[in-house]
Write a protein that holds these residues in place. Structure first.
Motif, short mmCIF file in Angstrom:
data_model
loop_
_atom_site.label_atom_id
_atom_site.label_comp_id
_atom_site.label_asym_id
_atom_site.label_seq_id
_atom_site.Cartn_x
_atom_site.Cartn_y
_atom_site.Cartn_z
N ASP A 1 0.86 -1.18 0.00
CA ASP A 1 0.00 0.00 0.00
C ASP A 1 0.90 1.23 0.00
OD1 ASP A 1 -2.30 1.53 0.02
OD2 ASP A 1 -2.52 1.47 2.20
N CYS A 2 0.36 2.33 -0.51
CA CYS A 2 1.12 3.58 -0.53
C CYS A 2 0.16 4.72 -0.24
CB CYS A 2 1.79 3.75 -1.89
SG CYS A 2 3.10 4.99 -1.91
N ILE A 3 0.40 5.44 0.83
CA ILE A 3 -0.50 6.51 1.27
C ILE A 3 0.05 7.85 0.78
CG2 ILE A 3 -1.55 7.64 3.27
CD1 ILE A 3 -1.07 4.99 4.81
N THR A 4 -0.77 8.61 0.07
CA THR A 4 -0.36 9.90 -0.47
C THR A 4 -1.49 10.91 -0.28
OG1 THR A 4 -1.21 9.30 -2.66
CG2 THR A 4 1.11 8.84 -2.23
N GLY A 5 -1.24 12.11 -0.72
CA GLY A 5 -2.28 13.13 -0.80
C GLY A 5 -2.91 13.49 0.54
N GLU A 6 -4.24 13.70 0.52
CA GLU A 6 -4.95 14.16 1.71
C GLU A 6 -4.86 13.15 2.85
OE1 GLU A 6 -9.43 15.68 3.09
OE2 GLU A 6 -8.98 15.30 0.97
N THR B 1 8.17 19.05 -5.68
CA THR B 1 7.22 18.73 -6.74
C THR B 1 6.95 17.23 -6.80
OG1 THR B 1 9.05 18.58 -8.31
CG2 THR B 1 7.91 20.70 -8.13
N ARG B 2 7.77 16.45 -6.11
CA ARG B 2 7.57 15.00 -6.03
C ARG B 2 6.89 14.68 -4.71
NH1 ARG B 2 13.14 12.33 -8.16
NH2 ARG B 2 14.10 13.57 -6.51
N ALA B 3 5.66 14.24 -4.80
CA ALA B 3 4.80 14.14 -3.61
C ALA B 3 5.34 13.15 -2.60
CB ALA B 3 3.40 13.71 -4.04
N PRO B 4 5.25 13.49 -1.30
CA PRO B 4 5.64 12.56 -0.24
C PRO B 4 4.65 11.42 -0.15
CG PRO B 4 4.59 14.49 0.70
CD PRO B 4 4.74 14.77 -0.77
N ARG B 5 5.08 10.33 0.48
CA ARG B 5 4.20 9.17 0.61
C ARG B 5 4.70 8.27 1.74
NH1 ARG B 5 4.28 8.04 -5.15
NH2 ARG B 5 4.81 10.26 -5.06
N LEU B 6 3.83 7.41 2.20
CA LEU B 6 4.20 6.39 3.18
C LEU B 6 4.01 5.03 2.52
CD1 LEU B 6 5.09 5.56 6.02
CD2 LEU B 6 2.67 5.49 6.66
N ILE B 7 5.11 4.31 2.35
CA ILE B 7 5.12 2.98 1.74
C ILE B 7 4.85 1.96 2.84
CG2 ILE B 7 6.56 1.31 0.53
CD1 ILE B 7 8.17 3.85 -0.48
N ASP B 8 3.97 1.00 2.55
CA ASP B 8 3.55 0.02 3.57
C ASP B 8 3.53 -1.37 2.93
OD1 ASP B 8 2.41 -1.40 5.65
OD2 ASP B 8 0.71 -0.04 5.93
N LEU B 9 4.44 -2.22 3.34
CA LEU B 9 4.55 -3.59 2.83
C LEU B 9 4.28 -4.56 3.98
CD1 LEU B 9 7.44 -4.96 0.58
CD2 LEU B 9 6.84 -6.14 2.70
N SER B 10 3.52 -5.62 3.72
CA SER B 10 3.24 -6.61 4.77
C SER B 10 3.36 -8.01 4.19
CB SER B 10 1.85 -6.39 5.36
OG SER B 10 0.85 -6.46 4.35
N TRP B 11 3.86 -8.93 5.01
CA TRP B 11 4.14 -10.29 4.54
C TRP B 11 4.10 -11.25 5.72
CZ3 TRP B 11 8.03 -13.56 6.11
CH2 TRP B 11 8.24 -14.72 5.35
N GLY B 12 3.71 -12.48 5.46
CA GLY B 12 3.80 -13.53 6.47
C GLY B 12 2.47 -13.83 7.13
N ASP B 13 2.48 -14.85 7.95
CA ASP B 13 1.30 -15.32 8.66
C ASP B 13 0.96 -14.36 9.79
OD1 ASP B 13 -0.60 -16.67 10.19
OD2 ASP B 13 0.38 -18.62 9.97
N PRO B 14 -0.24 -13.79 9.79
CA PRO B 14 -0.62 -12.86 10.87
C PRO B 14 -0.54 -13.48 12.26
CG PRO B 14 -2.17 -12.69 9.05
CD PRO B 14 -1.30 -13.89 8.76
N ALA B 15 -0.55 -14.81 12.34
CA ALA B 15 -0.47 -15.46 13.65
C ALA B 15 0.95 -15.51 14.19
CB ALA B 15 -1.03 -16.88 13.55
N HIS B 16 1.92 -15.24 13.35
CA HIS B 16 3.32 -15.28 13.79
C HIS B 16 3.69 -13.99 14.52
CE1 HIS B 16 4.45 -18.50 10.55
NE2 HIS B 16 3.98 -19.04 11.66
N PRO B 17 4.80 -13.99 15.27
CA PRO B 17 5.24 -12.76 15.97
C PRO B 17 5.42 -11.60 14.99
CG PRO B 17 6.49 -14.67 16.73
CD PRO B 17 5.68 -15.13 15.56
N LYS B 18 5.00 -10.42 15.43
CA LYS B 18 5.05 -9.24 14.57
C LYS B 18 6.41 -8.54 14.67
CE LYS B 18 0.09 -8.28 15.03
NZ LYS B 18 -0.92 -7.35 15.57
#
Length: 459
Positions: free
Chosen positions: A182-187, A204-221
């Motif tokens: 996921d990538c969060i931009t704009g408003e 002029t190059r918009a800021p953003r928050l990059i969000d990557l997720s992987w693995g079994d949600p039951a495993h340690p975070k």
């Protein structure tokens, strides 16, 4: 990078014999007379880093001699064999005897074969290595490939590595391993991550928050946060030209957490991985954030801007606040943050901070074991008051100039409340002059040590 290893049995592999000043006499006496005479005629004396190819009767290479430091030498470099790819003629080689650490020597060989060739022809050494018995070539290749990723991202100039391009690199990595992206931009960024938006809004190059997720949600975070300032002009507190010269590397934290994530996913560690990268350019324009501006962070903490060139901690603060909301078992952030860290420890030895004594001991042990140097520094409570502001909850850049790396770590600590353990590393992300296994340019720092720690905990 992984192609440096020859996985098939190759009887014709050329032997590399490691010698030191203390072992040279014995090894020399075991050489055939013509080879011994050739070595003596060339003045070979087992000096560390010296390489000599000995000819066979038919003119081919019979053997390679390579000098190492003595075992007890105080400055012994376990990556010394990393110079070999740049010294050897094309061919397939093997270690005829054991260097000081065979695994690290093989890793250094792989790391030393790296070349950055995006913009001009840069010949990759045509050398391959038959791994010694007992060496996990796949694991070494995994680390070398990840280091190449970090180096490539850092070495790419900012005109081709802005926030959007950094997001593309993360998206490609996510697709390769079936991770969420996921990538969060704009408003949504402006409302949810005010500090990230403030730092990046003048570009002029918009800021953003990059969000990557992987693995079994039951495993340690385990959550990794990397500073992704793709170029840092300093903002209105503008840097001098000399200070801007290497600022393409100010996304080195992001590059290294992506390298770490690649290793974790490739090894299929049993953890739930999340990677957060605030990607911005700290530029100068009429709408740039200003000294003494005050912003309310994602966590609700109000931040007074003492210096617009202390922007890395601002973007990390919002990303850490988001990461902390999930209460991860381990929260790690990496960033190219302070010149104070370089003054204290130089470019090769990044400081790390944590209040978890077990984590600190494990990080230090794996840093030594992987020749990925790190040095613990304190989250000194008495300096926390230096962050006080008369008009906001906290100031991002205390005046006075003392303990800059520590106060940066203390600033970030304000945004970590719920994570079971937190580790902060203030990396440099650059090798100023070439060393064995470490070409000049972008560098993978801390990622290998942290990967081995995660491998031990979540194999």
């Amino acid at each position: 990078m992984s192609s440096v290893f020859e996985t098939a049995t190759t009887p014709a592999a050329i032997p590399i014999t490691f010698v030191t000043k203390s072992t040279w006499d014995a090894i020399r006496n075991e050489l055939p007379a013509p080879a011994r005479q050739f070595a003596e005629a060339n003045g070979f004396a087992a000096k560390p880093g010296k390489c000599l190819t000995l000819p066979a009767a038919d003119g081919s290479i019979a053997q390679v001699l390579f000098g190492l430091e003595d075992e007890t030498h105080k400055a012994r470099d376990p990556f010394r064999p990393g110079a070999l790819p740049g010294l050897l003629p094309p061919g397939v080689y093997r270690f005829a005897n054991a260097p000081h650490d065979t695994r690290l020597a093989a890793l250094a060989f792989a790391l030393g074969a790296y070349r950055f060739g995006r913009y001009r022809k840069n010949e990759v050494p045509e050398v391959r290595l038959v791994p010694s018995d007992g060496i996990d070539a796949a694991e070494i290749a995994r680390m070398a490939d990840a280091a190449a990723l970090a180096r490539d991202l850092i070495n790419t100039p900012s005109n081709d590595m802005g926030p959007a391009e950094l997001a593309d690199a993360a998206r490609e990595l996510a697709a390769r391993f079936g991770a969420g992206f996921d990538c969060i931009t704009g408003e949504a960024l402006e409302q949810g991550f005010p500090l990230i938006h403030a730092v990046g809004m003048a570009s002029t190059r918009a800021p953003r928050l990059i969000d990557l997720s992987w693995g079994d949600p039951a495993h340690p975070k385990v959550t990794l946060v990397g500073k992704g300032v793709c170029f840092d002009a300093g903002g209105l507190d503008i840097k001098p030209s000399s200070g801007m010269l290497l600022m393409k590397k100010d996304m080195g934290g992001a590059a290294n957490v992506l390298a770490l994530a690649q290793m974790v996913m490739d090894a299929k560690l049993k953890l739930r991985l999340r990677v957060l990268i605030p990607a911005v350019e700290n530029a100068v324009a009429g709408n740039a954030f200003r000294p003494l501006d005050i912003f309310r962070s994602r966590k609700g903490v109000t931040v007074e801007i003492g210096n617009t060139d202390a922007e890395g901690r601002l973007v990390l603060a919002d990303a850490l606040a988001l990461a902390d909301e999930e209460r991860p078992d381990l929260l790690v952030d990496l960033g190219t943050l302070t010149g104070a860290a370089r003054v204290a420890l130089g470019p090769d030895l990044p400081p790390f901070y944590t209040n978890d004594e077990t984590l600190a001991a494990d990080v230090a042990a794996h840093a030594r074991g992987e020749n990925d140097p790190l040095w613990r520094m304190p989250l000194w409570p008495a300096y926390d008051a230096w962050l006080d502001s008369k008009t906001a909850d906290i100031n991002n850049a205390p005046s006075g100039g003392f303990a800059g790396s520590i106060t940066c770590a203390l600033f970030l600590q304000r945004f970590v409340e719920h994570a079971a353990s937190w580790l902060h590393v203030d990396i440099y992300g650059w090798t100023p002059s070439a060393k064995p296994g470490r070409p000049e340019g972008g560098e993978c720092q801390a990622a290998r040590a942290i990967y081995k720690l995660l491998s031990q905990r979540y194999a």
